[in-house]
Design an enzyme around this catalytic site. Structure first.
Site, mmCIF file in Angstrom:
data_model
loop_
_atom_site.group_PDB
_atom_site.id
_atom_site.type_symbol
_atom_site.label_atom_id
_atom_site.label_comp_id
_atom_site.label_asym_id
_atom_site.label_seq_id
_atom_site.Cartn_x
_atom_site.Cartn_y
_atom_site.Cartn_z
ATOM 1 N N THR A 12 0.871 -1.190 0.000
ATOM 2 C CA THR A 12 0.000 0.000 0.000
ATOM 3 C C THR A 12 0.908 1.241 0.000
ATOM 4 O O THR A 12 2.089 1.137 0.297
ATOM 5 C CB THR A 12 -0.972 -0.020 1.201
ATOM 6 O OG1 THR A 12 -1.776 -1.201 1.061
ATOM 7 C CG2 THR A 12 -1.850 1.193 1.298
ATOM 8 N N GLU A 52 -7.738 -7.455 -2.616
ATOM 9 C CA GLU A 52 -8.471 -6.643 -1.633
ATOM 10 C C GLU A 52 -9.685 -7.388 -1.063
ATOM 11 O O GLU A 52 -10.230 -6.977 -0.038
ATOM 12 C CB GLU A 52 -8.917 -5.348 -2.318
ATOM 13 C CG GLU A 52 -8.775 -4.104 -1.490
ATOM 14 C CD GLU A 52 -7.358 -3.564 -1.415
ATOM 15 O OE1 GLU A 52 -6.847 -3.446 -0.299
ATOM 16 O OE2 GLU A 52 -6.769 -3.254 -2.459
ATOM 17 N N ASP A 63 -10.013 -7.958 2.571
ATOM 18 C CA ASP A 63 -10.447 -6.928 3.527
ATOM 19 C C ASP A 63 -11.910 -7.097 3.942
ATOM 20 O O ASP A 63 -12.371 -6.436 4.875
ATOM 21 C CB ASP A 63 -10.242 -5.519 2.951
ATOM 22 C CG ASP A 63 -8.800 -5.049 3.121
ATOM 23 O OD1 ASP A 63 -8.044 -5.703 3.854
ATOM 24 O OD2 ASP A 63 -8.435 -4.027 2.519
ATOM 25 N N SER A 80 -8.946 0.531 5.904
ATOM 26 C CA SER A 80 -8.397 1.370 6.974
ATOM 27 C C SER A 80 -7.662 2.584 6.410
ATOM 28 O O SER A 80 -7.124 3.395 7.174
ATOM 29 C CB SER A 80 -7.406 0.564 7.825
ATOM 30 O OG SER A 80 -8.034 -0.551 8.388
ATOM 31 N N GLY A 114 -1.877 -1.405 6.671
ATOM 32 C CA GLY A 114 -2.980 -2.301 7.018
ATOM 33 C C GLY A 114 -3.762 -1.771 8.204
ATOM 34 O O GLY A 114 -4.115 -0.588 8.270
HETATM 35 O O1 DON Z 1 -7.590 -1.001 2.600
HETATM 36 C C1 DON Z 1 -6.948 -1.428 3.545
HETATM 37 O O2 DON Z 1 -7.169 -1.096 4.687
HETATM 38 C C2 DON Z 1 -5.821 -2.417 3.289
HETATM 39 N N1 DON Z 1 -6.054 -3.105 2.063
HETATM 40 C C3 DON Z 1 -4.505 -1.690 3.280
HETATM 41 C C4 DON Z 1 -3.351 -2.622 3.177
HETATM 42 C C5 DON Z 1 -2.066 -2.035 3.593
HETATM 43 O O3 DON Z 1 -1.987 -0.911 4.044
HETATM 44 C C6 DON Z 1 -0.867 -2.887 3.501
HETATM 45 N N2 DON Z 1 0.287 -2.161 3.961
HETATM 46 N N3 DON Z 1 1.142 -2.435 4.697
#
Ligand code: DON
Length: 584
Positions: A370, A409, A412, A442, A462
């Site tokens: 991300t 995704e 999630d 998030s 995350g």
């Molecule tokens: O949308 C979200 O919350 C997650 N898919 C974000 C993933 C993420 O930040 C991975 N990074 N370390």
């Protein structure tokens, strides 16, 4: 009655004049453009587009697309994201929601076997894990409605980077090594991201010709080149040939949504952040409301961390219980963001004792990937954007002949109520899979608007994104420098697992011992986390500062308006075409 009615506007006019005199008149326009992103080549791409006469929104398109090429483990045109925009001319603020959607053939139990157990990695590796991407639609939307330049100019740096290649860095190698087994499962992904089935050597020039072709098609024909036509046909065929469930209707029906950002107030500041389907703004609002009831002033470090961890615990408990895509489920937004509710939630915080998560809420049986970038242009336009393919290199699947790396995704979603996802987050029915629904996120791109300073910030990470943004915004409200904001040690609590996670060296042994004495489980992490990108604009002096998280390889730049560059009403371009000289 009549006079009361007459007096109201006069009084508000008076207040407005006072505010104007106190704030706006004193505010100096930024004397510079600034970009902070997770990769130096993406920052450079954005600067070039600003140089070519673009505004912050054009630069956001350029940076997003360049990151898709040079940071494929973090984000990409096969993924999604949220772009928080502020338009200086009229103060318009909006969140462009380019989050992925579940395919129309998706269903609640699609990752469960015949016994109702979760099939390991089915929502993480391969095309069944992929939601319908939103990035191409979002970039076209931002360019059309907010930008000043055509897509072919803003996408040019990314196309050149994909066609001519970029040098592989240590982070790329680490991420490719982490996802090696899954990348090897997809012939097209191996060919694009590995060399001889291994992570490419340091400095290897990684070229992505198929991705360059797809980006060129989008530059020429707009988002429809991705969602209909040959690219779409190849993606659907590739996905279905490898166990996925996409259809051409999924791609044709994808739409970006403009959403009203969440706004919280905290110690005289306006905190503007992501709205659902991101949980970020709401969880932040809840915690900030609790902080208004239990201020941190005068507390020592251990008591401060304890109080914040208790508030994080309570905010994440409600995230697990109530939050999901509000286009599909009823979320009690007014209640969750009210001060009365937050005060009640915080009322059982014991200053001396941790509250076990099981007491805060019964987990219900019902059921350095991300990326973030921040941009400020010299007109005062702002962008905070957090984009993702979820896990490093997403689903590790590329549909042959497209160059498009698909996200994973779908993980999630709450694939089974009460069962944790890759980031340890649990959810309820509110975040269960439904056809066309957006999975809860998030990602929390945020503006912190104070009387003296505006800060633009965000980070990947995350489940830890929201607590990182919380700590960052508290530092911003305290007036700390952007260098401090991106670099200070971090800690995190997410309700379940019931423990405080602490970055190496973030808390002293004494503070940790005190937290343990209060009943907290403390887990000291071996590695740092996060990759925050922040920009601050001092409204009194007009001074701009920008900083990239020292934990990673990002680059920030503050570029003053020089003699060769003027404000856009009299756009001056540099002598040579900057885009064509890019990365040679
Ligand atoms: O949308 C979200 O919350 C997650 N898919 C974000 C993933 C993420 O930040 C991975 N990074 N370390």
């Amino acid at each position: 009655m009549r006079s009361a009615r007459y007096k109201a506007p006069t009084w508000s006019l008076f207040v407005f004049c006072l505010l104007f005199a106190a704030g706006v008149v004193a505010a100096r326009p930024p004397a510079s453009d600034a970009i902070a992103s997770a990769h130096p080549l993406a920052t450079e791409a954005g600067l070039l587009v600003l140089e070519a006469g673009g505004n912050a929104f054009d630069a956001a398109v350029a940076v997003s697309a360049a990151l898709a090429v040079v940071e494929p483990y973090s984000s990409g045109i096969g993924g999604g994201g949220f772009w928080l925009l502020h338009r200086a001319s009229d103060g318009h603020q909006v969140m462009v929601d380019g989050r992925e959607r579940a395919p129309l053939a998706a269903h609640r139990d699609m990752y469960l076997d015949e016994h109702g157990d979760v099939v390991s990695r089915a929502s993480i590796d391969g095309p069944l894990a992929a939601g319908i991407p939103g990035v191409p639609a979002a970039l076209a939307h931002i360019a059309q409605h907010y930008g000043r330049l055509p897509l072919d100019v803003s996408l040019a740096p990314a196309i050149i980077l994909a066609r001519d290649g970029f040098p592989v860095d240590a982070v790329y190698r680490r991420m490719a090594g982490f996802r090696l087994a899954a990348l090897r499962q997809s012939a097209a992904a191996s060919a694009q991201f590995l060399v001889g089935g291994e992570p490419p050597p340091l400095g290897h020039r990684l070229q992505q010709p198929d991705l360059a072709d797809t980006l060129e098609a989008i530059a020429r024909d707009g988002a429809q080149a991705f969602y209909t036509g040959e690219v779409a046909r190849r993606m659907v065929a590739g996905v279905r040939a490898h166990g996925g469930i996409w259809s051409s209707r999924d791609l044709q029906q994808y739409r970006v949504v403009e959403r009203v950002p969440v706004v919280a107030r905290y110690r005289g500041h306006r905190i503007v952040s992501a709205s659902l389907p991101s949980s970020g703004g709401l969880v932040l609002t809840q915690i900030l409301n609790m902080l208004e009831a239990h201020p941190l002033d005068g507390l020592n470090r251990a008591d401060r961390v304890h109080l914040l961890a208790e508030m994080m615990r309570r905010g994440y408990a409600d995230r697990a219980r109530y939050l999901g895509d509000s286009d599909f489920v009823r979320v009690p937004l007014a209640r969750l963001s009210s001060r009365v509710y937050a005060r009640r939630k915080a009322s059982d915080i014991d200053p001396d004792q941790a509250t076990p998560s099981a007491v805060v809420a019964e987990p219900r049986a019902e059921g350095q990937d991300t990326t973030h970038f921040s941009i400020l242009d010299h007109e005062g336009n702002r962008v905070a954007a957090t984009l993702s393919v979820n896990y490093p290199f997403g689903a590790c699947f590329v549909a042959p002949g497209t160059g498009v790396l698909l996200n994973d995704e779908m993980d999630d979603f709450s694939v089974k109520p009460g069962v944790a996802n890759a980031y340890g987050l649990v959810g309820s029915q509110a975040n269960a899979i439904e056809p066309g629904k957006r999975m809860l996120s998030s990602m929390s791109p945020t503006f912190v608007e104070g009387p003296d300073r505006i800060t633009i910030l965000g980070t990947p990470g995350g489940s830890r994104i929201i607590t990182m943004v919380l700590l960052g915004l508290l530092d911003a409200v305290d007036g700390r420098s952007v260098e401090d904001i991106v670099s200070r040690g971090r800690f995190h609590h997410q309700f379940l697992p019931d423990r405080i996670e602490v970055e190496p060296d973030a808390l002293s042994d004494e503070v940790i011992a005190e937290l343990q004495f209060k009943g907290h489980q403390v887990r000291q992490l071996n590695d740092p986390y996060g990759n925050m990108q922040a920009i601050a604009w001092d409204l009194r002096s007009g001074r701009i500062s920008a900083a990239s998280d020292p934990r990673a390889i990002g680059a920030s730049a503050v570029v003053p308006l020089s003699a060769g560059r003027t404000r856009p009403d009299g756009v001056a371009r540099s002598a040579s075409d900057p885009v064509s000289t890019f990365v040679r």
